[in-house]
Write a protein that holds these residues in place. Structure first.
Motif, PDB file in Angstrom:
ATOM      1  N   PRO A 276      45.628  56.946  38.697  1.00 48.21           N
ATOM      2  CA  PRO A 276      44.283  56.687  39.208  1.00 48.21           C
ATOM      3  C   PRO A 276      43.998  55.192  39.301  1.00 48.21           C
ATOM      4  CG  PRO A 276      44.195  57.736  37.033  1.00 48.21           C
ATOM      5  CD  PRO A 276      45.634  57.639  37.429  1.00 48.21           C
ATOM      6  N   ASP A 277      43.088  54.824  40.208  1.00 50.34           N
ATOM      7  CA  ASP A 277      42.755  53.410  40.419  1.00 50.34           C
ATOM      8  C   ASP A 277      42.187  52.752  39.168  1.00 50.34           C
ATOM      9  OD1 ASP A 277      43.631  53.322  42.983  1.00 50.34           O
ATOM     10  OD2 ASP A 277      41.695  53.780  43.879  1.00 50.34           O
ATOM     11  N   GLN A 278      41.511  53.515  38.293  1.00 50.29           N
ATOM     12  CA  GLN A 278      40.925  52.935  37.101  1.00 50.29           C
ATOM     13  C   GLN A 278      41.999  52.371  36.173  1.00 50.29           C
ATOM     14  OE1 GLN A 278      40.257  56.080  38.103  1.00 50.29           O
ATOM     15  NE2 GLN A 278      38.138  55.962  38.793  1.00 50.29           N
ATOM     16  N   ALA A 279      43.210  52.861  36.250  1.00 46.39           N
ATOM     17  CA  ALA A 279      44.267  52.427  35.350  1.00 46.39           C
ATOM     18  C   ALA A 279      45.016  51.208  35.891  1.00 46.39           C
ATOM     19  CB  ALA A 279      45.254  53.568  35.116  1.00 46.39           C
ATOM     20  N   LEU A 280      44.727  50.805  37.108  1.00 44.75           N
ATOM     21  CA  LEU A 280      45.436  49.664  37.682  1.00 44.75           C
ATOM     22  C   LEU A 280      44.838  48.351  37.179  1.00 44.75           C
ATOM     23  CD1 LEU A 280      45.817  50.861  41.372  1.00 44.75           C
ATOM     24  CD2 LEU A 280      47.534  50.888  39.576  1.00 44.75           C
ATOM     25  N   SER A 281      45.697  47.383  36.994  1.00 42.39           N
ATOM     26  CA  SER A 281      45.238  46.062  36.551  1.00 42.39           C
ATOM     27  C   SER A 281      44.567  45.341  37.716  1.00 42.39           C
ATOM     28  CB  SER A 281      46.419  45.245  36.047  1.00 42.39           C
ATOM     29  OG  SER A 281      47.244  44.877  37.137  1.00 42.39           O
ATOM     30  N   PRO A 282      43.725  44.356  37.431  1.00 39.28           N
ATOM     31  CA  PRO A 282      43.099  43.588  38.511  1.00 39.28           C
ATOM     32  C   PRO A 282      44.122  42.919  39.435  1.00 39.28           C
ATOM     33  CG  PRO A 282      41.947  43.186  36.463  1.00 39.28           C
ATOM     34  CD  PRO A 282      43.161  44.001  36.125  1.00 39.28           C
ATOM     35  N   ALA A 283      45.226  42.453  38.864  1.00 37.28           N
ATOM     36  CA  ALA A 283      46.257  41.817  39.682  1.00 37.28           C
ATOM     37  C   ALA A 283      46.880  42.824  40.650  1.00 37.28           C
ATOM     38  CB  ALA A 283      47.333  41.199  38.802  1.00 37.28           C
ATOM     39  N   ARG A 284      47.095  44.043  40.170  1.00 39.20           N
ATOM     40  CA  ARG A 284      47.682  45.088  41.012  1.00 39.20           C
ATOM     41  C   ARG A 284      46.698  45.495  42.116  1.00 39.20           C
ATOM     42  NH1 ARG A 284      51.933  46.801  43.484  1.00 39.20           N
ATOM     43  NH2 ARG A 284      51.878  49.021  43.858  1.00 39.20           N
ATOM     44  N   LEU A 285      45.418  45.576  41.780  1.00 39.71           N
ATOM     45  CA  LEU A 285      44.400  45.905  42.776  1.00 39.71           C
ATOM     46  C   LEU A 285      44.319  44.821  43.852  1.00 39.71           C
ATOM     47  CD1 LEU A 285      41.565  47.336  40.525  1.00 39.71           C
ATOM     48  CD2 LEU A 285      42.974  48.596  42.161  1.00 39.71           C
ATOM     49  N   LEU A 286      44.431  43.560  43.448  1.00 39.97           N
ATOM     50  CA  LEU A 286      44.428  42.455  44.410  1.00 39.97           C
ATOM     51  C   LEU A 286      45.631  42.551  45.336  1.00 39.97           C
ATOM     52  CD1 LEU A 286      43.156  39.791  45.375  1.00 39.97           C
ATOM     53  CD2 LEU A 286      44.616  38.637  43.703  1.00 39.97           C
ATOM     54  N   LEU A 287      46.778  42.858  44.780  1.00 36.77           N
ATOM     55  CA  LEU A 287      47.992  43.002  45.589  1.00 36.77           C
ATOM     56  C   LEU A 287      47.847  44.151  46.586  1.00 36.77           C
ATOM     57  CD1 LEU A 287      50.879  42.140  46.205  1.00 36.77           C
ATOM     58  CD2 LEU A 287      51.641  43.689  44.400  1.00 36.77           C
ATOM     59  N   GLN A 288      47.302  45.276  46.149  1.00 37.73           N
ATOM     60  CA  GLN A 288      47.094  46.410  47.053  1.00 37.73           C
ATOM     61  C   GLN A 288      46.109  46.058  48.161  1.00 37.73           C
ATOM     62  OE1 GLN A 288      45.887  49.824  44.783  1.00 37.73           O
ATOM     63  NE2 GLN A 288      47.998  50.490  44.442  1.00 37.73           N
ATOM     64  N   GLY A 289      45.024  45.381  47.801  1.00 36.39           N
ATOM     65  CA  GLY A 289      44.048  44.976  48.808  1.00 36.39           C
ATOM     66  C   GLY A 289      44.648  44.036  49.831  1.00 36.39           C
ATOM     67  N   THR A 290      45.484  43.112  49.362  1.00 33.62           N
ATOM     68  CA  THR A 290      46.158  42.178  50.261  1.00 33.62           C
ATOM     69  C   THR A 290      47.091  42.923  51.207  1.00 33.62           C
ATOM     70  OG1 THR A 290      46.029  40.462  48.581  1.00 33.62           O
ATOM     71  CG2 THR A 290      47.615  40.128  50.352  1.00 33.62           C
ATOM     72  N   GLN A 291      47.844  43.860  50.688  1.00 33.54           N
ATOM     73  CA  GLN A 291      48.766  44.630  51.512  1.00 33.54           C
ATOM     74  C   GLN A 291      48.021  45.453  52.554  1.00 33.54           C
ATOM     75  OE1 GLN A 291      50.838  46.778  48.443  1.00 33.54           O
ATOM     76  NE2 GLN A 291      52.500  45.279  48.337  1.00 33.54           N
ATOM     77  N   HIS A 292      46.884  46.027  52.172  1.00 36.59           N
ATOM     78  CA  HIS A 292      46.133  46.864  53.106  1.00 36.59           C
ATOM     79  C   HIS A 292      45.435  46.050  54.190  1.00 36.59           C
ATOM     80  CE1 HIS A 292      45.876  50.235  49.868  1.00 36.59           C
ATOM     81  NE2 HIS A 292      47.016  50.260  50.535  1.00 36.59           N
ATOM     82  N   SER A 293      45.075  44.811  53.899  1.00 38.63           N
ATOM     83  CA  SER A 293      44.357  44.006  54.892  1.00 38.63           C
ATOM     84  C   SER A 293      45.276  43.119  55.725  1.00 38.63           C
ATOM     85  CB  SER A 293      43.298  43.150  54.206  1.00 38.63           C
ATOM     86  OG  SER A 293      43.896  42.254  53.305  1.00 38.63           O
ATOM     87  N   LEU A 294      46.536  43.045  55.399  1.00 43.92           N
ATOM     88  CA  LEU A 294      47.471  42.177  56.111  1.00 43.92           C
ATOM     89  C   LEU A 294      47.538  42.457  57.618  1.00 43.92           C
ATOM     90  CD1 LEU A 294      49.364  39.813  55.657  1.00 43.92           C
ATOM     91  CD2 LEU A 294      51.203  41.438  55.244  1.00 43.92           C
ATOM     92  N   PRO A 295      47.587  43.706  58.070  1.00 42.28           N
ATOM     93  CA  PRO A 295      47.625  43.928  59.530  1.00 42.28           C
ATOM     94  C   PRO A 295      46.387  43.382  60.246  1.00 42.28           C
ATOM     95  CG  PRO A 295      48.303  45.913  58.380  1.00 42.28           C
ATOM     96  CD  PRO A 295      47.790  44.962  57.340  1.00 42.28           C
ATOM     97  N   LEU A 296      45.233  43.507  59.634  1.00 45.02           N
ATOM     98  CA  LEU A 296      44.016  42.983  60.237  1.00 45.02           C
ATOM     99  C   LEU A 296      44.049  41.462  60.287  1.00 45.02           C
ATOM    100  CD1 LEU A 296      41.174  43.449  61.355  1.00 45.02           C
ATOM    101  CD2 LEU A 296      40.347  43.408  59.018  1.00 45.02           C
ATOM    102  N   ILE A 297      44.509  40.848  59.233  1.00 53.59           N
ATOM    103  CA  ILE A 297      44.586  39.391  59.183  1.00 53.59           C
ATOM    104  C   ILE A 297      45.557  38.886  60.246  1.00 53.59           C
ATOM    105  CG2 ILE A 297      45.344  37.429  57.772  1.00 53.59           C
ATOM    106  CD1 ILE A 297      44.276  39.039  55.333  1.00 53.59           C
TER     107      ILE A 297
END
Length: 83
Positions: free
Chosen positions: A2-23
């Protein structure tokens, strides 16, 4: 996991990966806007300020085109407001 168990660094990495095509898709438009704004005689500070304050890319292109054509400020503001 679950997302609650992810570290802030991991969440940042996931967000970066998901927004890369838009960027990657937005970069050419940013370069084009910068080149056109510079050709219209805008200062670097004005170009960056407009990018930070104006959300609609179409409004930026309209304003730059009208600045290049020496349009009056009220006309530019009105056109960008309604674009």
């Amino acid at each position: 996991m679950p997302d609650q168990a992810l570290s802030p660094a991991r969440l940042l990495l996931q967000g970066t990966q998901h927004s890369l095509p838009l960027i990657l898709a937005a970069v050419p438009f940013g370069i084009l806007y910068g080149v056109l704004a510079k050709a219209a005689g805008m200062s670097d500070l004005a170009i960056m300020g407009m990018s930070a304050l104006v959300f609609a890319g179409s409004a930026q292109f309209i304003a730059v085109s009208m600045l290049g054509a020496a349009a009056a400020w009220p006309a530019i503001l009105l056109a960008t407001f309604f674009s």
